[in-house]
Scaffold this motif. Structure first.
Motif, PDB file in Angstrom:
ATOM      1  N   VAL A   1       1.094  -0.739  -0.098  1.00 47.31           N
ATOM      2  CA  VAL A   1      -0.083  -0.189  -0.329  1.00 47.31           C
ATOM      3  C   VAL A   1       0.934   1.249   0.462  1.00 47.31           C
ATOM      4  CG1 VAL A   1      -1.732   1.154   1.155  1.00 47.31           C
ATOM      5  CG2 VAL A   1      -2.019  -1.350   1.140  1.00 47.31           C
ATOM      6  N   LEU A   2       1.717   1.360   1.022  1.00 49.91           N
ATOM      7  CA  LEU A   2       2.885   2.594   0.882  1.00 49.91           C
ATOM      8  C   LEU A   2       3.237   2.832  -0.115  1.00 49.91           C
ATOM      9  CD1 LEU A   2       4.029   4.192   2.285  1.00 49.91           C
ATOM     10  CD2 LEU A   2       6.133   2.930   3.081  1.00 49.91           C
ATOM     11  N   ALA A   3       3.858   1.900  -1.352  1.00 52.63           N
ATOM     12  CA  ALA A   3       4.212   1.538  -2.683  1.00 52.63           C
ATOM     13  C   ALA A   3       3.299   2.431  -3.255  1.00 52.63           C
ATOM     14  CB  ALA A   3       5.065   0.223  -3.352  1.00 52.63           C
ATOM     15  N   MET A   4       2.145   2.277  -3.942  1.00 52.32           N
ATOM     16  CA  MET A   4       1.005   2.560  -4.042  1.00 52.32           C
ATOM     17  C   MET A   4       1.009   3.963  -4.196  1.00 52.32           C
ATOM     18  SD  MET A   4       0.527  -0.073  -6.147  1.00 52.32           S
ATOM     19  CE  MET A   4       2.041  -0.494  -5.886  1.00 52.32           C
ATOM     20  N   VAL A   5       0.777   4.462  -2.827  1.00 50.01           N
ATOM     21  CA  VAL A   5       0.879   6.014  -2.485  1.00 50.01           C
ATOM     22  C   VAL A   5       1.903   6.448  -3.060  1.00 50.01           C
ATOM     23  CG1 VAL A   5       0.617   7.827  -0.512  1.00 50.01           C
ATOM     24  CG2 VAL A   5      -0.395   5.378  -1.035  1.00 50.01           C
ATOM     25  N   LEU A   6       3.376   6.282  -2.896  1.00 49.69           N
ATOM     26  CA  LEU A   6       4.291   7.041  -2.862  1.00 49.69           C
ATOM     27  C   LEU A   6       4.576   6.784  -4.582  1.00 49.69           C
ATOM     28  CD1 LEU A   6       6.733   5.947  -0.534  1.00 49.69           C
ATOM     29  CD2 LEU A   6       5.541   7.802  -0.726  1.00 49.69           C
ATOM     30  N   TYR A   7       4.052   5.546  -5.692  1.00 51.46           N
ATOM     31  CA  TYR A   7       4.585   5.625  -6.929  1.00 51.46           C
ATOM     32  C   TYR A   7       3.309   5.822  -7.524  1.00 51.46           C
ATOM     33  CZ  TYR A   7       8.473   4.446  -4.827  1.00 51.46           C
ATOM     34  OH  TYR A   7      10.669   4.769  -4.378  1.00 51.46           O
ATOM     35  N   PRO A   8       2.640   6.627  -7.648  1.00 51.47           N
ATOM     36  CA  PRO A   8       1.081   6.630  -8.790  1.00 51.47           C
ATOM     37  C   PRO A   8       0.877   6.103  -9.697  1.00 51.47           C
ATOM     38  CG  PRO A   8       1.746   8.581  -8.608  1.00 51.47           C
ATOM     39  CD  PRO A   8       2.966   7.982  -7.559  1.00 51.47           C
ATOM     40  N   ASP A   9       2.099   6.299 -10.523  1.00 53.02           N
ATOM     41  CA  ASP A   9       2.857   5.390 -11.848  1.00 53.02           C
ATOM     42  C   ASP A   9       2.845   4.206 -12.298  1.00 53.02           C
ATOM     43  OD1 ASP A   9       2.810   7.971 -12.453  1.00 53.02           O
ATOM     44  OD2 ASP A   9       5.477   7.719 -12.856  1.00 53.02           O
ATOM     45  N   VAL A  10       3.712   3.264 -11.127  1.00 52.90           N
ATOM     46  CA  VAL A  10       2.936   2.093 -10.852  1.00 52.90           C
ATOM     47  C   VAL A  10       1.518   1.517 -10.423  1.00 52.90           C
ATOM     48  CG1 VAL A  10       3.785  -0.146  -9.804  1.00 52.90           C
ATOM     49  CG2 VAL A  10       5.311   1.945 -10.167  1.00 52.90           C
ATOM     50  N   GLN A  11       1.007   2.423 -10.095  1.00 53.43           N
ATOM     51  CA  GLN A  11      -0.078   1.744  -9.510  1.00 53.43           C
ATOM     52  C   GLN A  11      -1.282   1.961 -10.959  1.00 53.43           C
ATOM     53  OE1 GLN A  11      -3.900   3.198  -5.704  1.00 53.43           O
ATOM     54  NE2 GLN A  11      -2.683   4.542  -6.720  1.00 53.43           N
ATOM     55  N   GLU A  12      -0.655   3.022 -11.680  1.00 56.16           N
ATOM     56  CA  GLU A  12      -2.023   3.600 -13.021  1.00 56.16           C
ATOM     57  C   GLU A  12      -1.756   2.194 -13.696  1.00 56.16           C
ATOM     58  OE1 GLU A  12      -0.998   7.808 -14.405  1.00 56.16           O
ATOM     59  OE2 GLU A  12      -2.251   7.895 -12.547  1.00 56.16           O
TER      60      GLU A  12
ATOM     61  N   LEU B   1      -5.966  -3.295  -5.704  1.00 58.91           N
ATOM     62  CA  LEU B   1      -5.369  -2.418  -7.735  1.00 58.91           C
ATOM     63  C   LEU B   1      -6.867  -2.236  -8.711  1.00 58.91           C
ATOM     64  CD1 LEU B   1      -2.108  -4.208  -8.152  1.00 58.91           C
ATOM     65  CD2 LEU B   1      -2.843  -1.879  -7.551  1.00 58.91           C
ATOM     66  N   ALA B   2      -7.993  -3.733  -8.261  1.00 63.16           N
ATOM     67  CA  ALA B   2      -8.925  -3.496  -9.203  1.00 63.16           C
ATOM     68  C   ALA B   2      -9.788  -2.829  -9.031  1.00 63.16           C
ATOM     69  CB  ALA B   2      -9.611  -5.018  -9.274  1.00 63.16           C
ATOM     70  N   VAL B   3      -9.751  -2.309  -7.331  1.00 64.17           N
ATOM     71  CA  VAL B   3     -10.934  -1.726  -7.121  1.00 64.17           C
ATOM     72  C   VAL B   3     -10.875  -0.155  -6.587  1.00 64.17           C
ATOM     73  CG1 VAL B   3     -12.929  -1.355  -5.488  1.00 64.17           C
ATOM     74  CG2 VAL B   3     -12.582  -3.690  -6.550  1.00 64.17           C
ATOM     75  N   PHE B   4      -9.357   0.386  -5.878  1.00 62.90           N
ATOM     76  CA  PHE B   4      -8.944   0.721  -5.090  1.00 62.90           C
ATOM     77  C   PHE B   4      -7.968   2.117  -5.703  1.00 62.90           C
ATOM     78  CE2 PHE B   4     -11.399  -1.427  -1.845  1.00 62.90           C
ATOM     79  CZ  PHE B   4     -12.560  -0.650  -1.418  1.00 62.90           C
ATOM     80  N   LYS B   5      -8.130   3.084  -5.786  1.00 57.38           N
ATOM     81  CA  LYS B   5      -7.089   3.633  -5.590  1.00 57.38           C
ATOM     82  C   LYS B   5      -6.820   4.600  -4.340  1.00 57.38           C
ATOM     83  CE  LYS B   5      -5.273   7.643  -8.715  1.00 57.38           C
ATOM     84  NZ  LYS B   5      -5.794   8.539  -9.527  1.00 57.38           N
ATOM     85  N   PHE B   6      -5.178   4.630  -3.529  1.00 59.83           N
ATOM     86  CA  PHE B   6      -4.319   4.923  -2.935  1.00 59.83           C
ATOM     87  C   PHE B   6      -4.074   6.142  -3.013  1.00 59.83           C
ATOM     88  CE2 PHE B   6      -4.779   0.066  -2.556  1.00 59.83           C
ATOM     89  CZ  PHE B   6      -5.371  -0.150  -1.478  1.00 59.83           C
ATOM     90  N   THR B   7      -4.006   6.966  -2.310  1.00 57.29           N
ATOM     91  CA  THR B   7      -3.565   8.083  -2.588  1.00 57.29           C
ATOM     92  C   THR B   7      -3.067   8.692  -1.264  1.00 57.29           C
ATOM     93  OG1 THR B   7      -5.278   8.967  -2.521  1.00 57.29           O
ATOM     94  CG2 THR B   7      -4.625   8.989  -4.734  1.00 57.29           C
ATOM     95  N   LYS B   8      -2.345  10.097  -1.032  1.00 57.37           N
ATOM     96  CA  LYS B   8      -1.936  10.392  -0.021  1.00 57.37           C
ATOM     97  C   LYS B   8      -3.672  10.858   0.589  1.00 57.37           C
ATOM     98  CE  LYS B   8       3.058  11.340  -1.445  1.00 57.37           C
ATOM     99  NZ  LYS B   8       3.639  12.044  -1.870  1.00 57.37           N
ATOM    100  N   ALA B   9      -3.371  11.515   1.943  1.00 57.87           N
ATOM    101  CA  ALA B   9      -4.140  11.867   2.447  1.00 57.87           C
ATOM    102  C   ALA B   9      -4.349  13.620   2.073  1.00 57.87           C
ATOM    103  CB  ALA B   9      -4.093  11.434   4.383  1.00 57.87           C
TER     104      ALA B   9
END
Ligand code: HEM
Length: 507
Positions: free
Chosen positions: A317-328, A479-487
């Protein structure tokens, strides 16, 4: 870490001197003419213990690695410790000479705090083999396939929990990890919050991990007279902690087991590891002894599989927040395969290579066990001309191996080695979360499954197939349902994150 009262330190040091000569005699007798591996010069009595930061011991090992190379000898009080800083040496010793390096160090704290039941801490021998065989039977790759529907169901429950209360995401991740392993082991469905059995195990685990470090064990192992001090004696408060720990551990072993046994008695148990194993031992001569083994392997599964899996989730989860390109990129891959109208399942795994690479990178980026779990040498050994003493604690500095990995295969000049402590060849920018590193130049997944984050040789994690599938189910679903972002703060601005990791689990 347990506390030693400063008033007792003088007494301890004086008495400790009595033990030094014994050690010197032993070393002279075992050295067999070969030198010990290179390492930092030890101080009298304490050895190299003062140079090690207990919160991040691998950093000292890595620093020493720059000077002394891939195989280092250090001394923690009276305990010989050999640190491996390259995957090649880890493979040579822990895999290829597994017969000699599959023991565990004798940690007096293990017995003192009631953790002798834990398969991961058992000494190498028939007792360990018997436990490991039962666990392997229920957790090996084909057996692990049978848990997939359950793992997917738990992942979907995680989605609901997260949707309802996103701020409690760490709690939900813990619940998913604990609940999955509780169901696999005991057929027990945990409550979504404040489950009494999960709390029981969690408390015992927290208490155990505080004290079962090599440092704590080294103090008591070097100066065993501390074990005989009354618990009111200054500095001997650990004995009270130990008594409390034994009570907690006993409850942790018995209570969930009683749950399954009573469901079996009323013919209403869900199929699970414990019910299967109890079925297998029914009617055997040594039933009571075998039942004890079943209890041990069951509580080891929970203790070994919950915190480790949670930490991997949190890393992800931390990685997804810090690396939005990876998540996208991962979400685009999932959308293209699912057409945006269903959730991924295990049949989709091969069609989601980028998600697979994220899984591997989640294991690699900040390994849950930065120093693996310590092995120990059964007998004296010679490696590359160096003497590895019988009984030495052998630590694979996985954290360093991950950073430097194949470097040692190509570089044996200390000067060059120093200049390249981060293995740009294998893992460019190793501190970055970069799933792309797991692809070949023609866009295919490579064969680096970072399996060494699950250990080595005969002691490799017996639950790794289950762990791998639980983590995949969670990250593909999330990953299929949520987008993790900074608060966001009160002004709607993103709140910066400064990631910090604890010492991980270092036993
Ligand atoms: C992400 C999750 C996990 C990670 C990173 C992990 C990692 C490890 C590592 C590094 C070891 C030490 C191996 C060695 O000594 O070389 C280990 C041992 C062990 N793990 Fe895991 N583990 C995970 C999940 C699990 C699960 C789910 C279970 C059980 C269901 C489990 C059960 C065990 C046991 C029993 C051992 C001791 C094996 C032995 O000493 O023979 N682990 N694990």
């Amino acid at each position: 870490m347990f506390e030693v009262d400063p008033r007792s330190i003088t007494v301890i040091l004086v008495l400790a001197a009595l033990f030094i000569s014994r050690r010197a005699i032993r070393k002279a007798a075992t050295n067999s003419g070969k030198p010990l591996p290179p390492g930092p010069p030890p101080l009298p009595i304490v050895g190299n213990a003062l140079a090690i930061d207990a919160a991040a011991p691998w950093k000292a090992y890595m620093e020493w690695g720059k000077t002394y190379g891939d195989l280092i000898y250090t001394r923690l009080l009276s305990q010989d410790v050999v640190v491996i800083n390259s995957e090649k040496v880890a493979r040579d010793l822990l895999d290829k000479r597994s017969y000699n390096y599959s023991d565990r160090p004798l940690l007096v704290t293990t017995e003192l705090f009631g953790w002798m039941f834990n398969v991961a801490l058992l000494r190498y021998g028939n007792g360990w083999r018997q436990h490991r065989r039962l666990m392997h039977d229920k957790l090996r790759s084909t057996a692990a396939l049978t848990y997939r529907p359950l793992q997917m169901r738990k992942a979907h429950q995680l989605l609901v929990d997260l949707y309802e209360a996103p701020n409690d995401f760490v709690l939900h991740l813990q619940t998913m990890a604990a609940s999955t392993i509780m169901s696999i082991t005991y057929g027990y469905e945990t409550q979504r919050r404040d489950d009494p059995l999960v709390a029981l195990v969690g408390n015992a685990l927290v208490q155990g991990l505080k004290v079962m470090t090599p440092e704590a064990a080294a103090i008591l192992g070097t100066w065993p007279f501390l074990l005989y001090l009354p618990s009111w004696f200054p500095g001997a408060g650990f004995k009270k902690q130990a008594q409390e720990s034994c009570i907690m551990v006993n409850e942790m072993i018995e209570k969930p087991f009683e749950y399954t046994a009573s469901r079996m008695a009323s013919n209403d148990a869900t199929a699970c590891m414990v019910s299967d194993l109890l079925g297998q031992i029914k009617g055997k001569d040594n039933y009571d002894g075998l039942e004890r083994v079943v209890k041990n392997v069951a509580s080891t599964s929970f203790a070994g599989g919950s915190e480790t899996t949670t930490s991997t989730f949190v890393n992800f989860v931390l990685a997804m927040v810090l690396y939005p390109d990876v998540q996208e990129r991962a979400q685009a891959e999932i959308d293209s395969v699912m057409d945006g109208n269903r959730l991924p399942n295990f049949d989709d795994r091969d069609s989601l290579p980028y998600v697979e690479a994220i899984l591997r990178e989640s294991f690699r980026w900040h390994p849950v066990f930065p120093l693996g779990v310590a092995h120990a040498a059964v007998s004296d050994d010679i490696y590359e001309g160096y003497h590895i003493p019988k009984g030495a604690t052998v630590i694979a500095n996985v954290w360093f191996v991950l950073l430097t990995h194949s470097l040692a295969l190509y570089v044996d000049q200390p000067a060059l080695y120093r200049a390249m402590t981060r293995n740009e060849a294998k893992y460019p920018n190793p501190s970055q979360f970069k799933p792309e590193r797991f692809f070949t130049s023609d866009g295919k997944l490579n064969d680096d499954k970072v399996l060494y984050t699950f250990g080595f040789g005969r002691r490799i994690c017996v639950g790794h197939h289950v762990a791998d599938a639980t983590v995949w189910a969670a990250i593909a679903s999330l990953l299929a349902v949520f987008k993790f972002t900074k608060a966001l703060d009160g002004q709607g601005k993103e709140i910066d994150i400064e990631p910090r990791w604890t010492a991980g689990i270092a036993v």
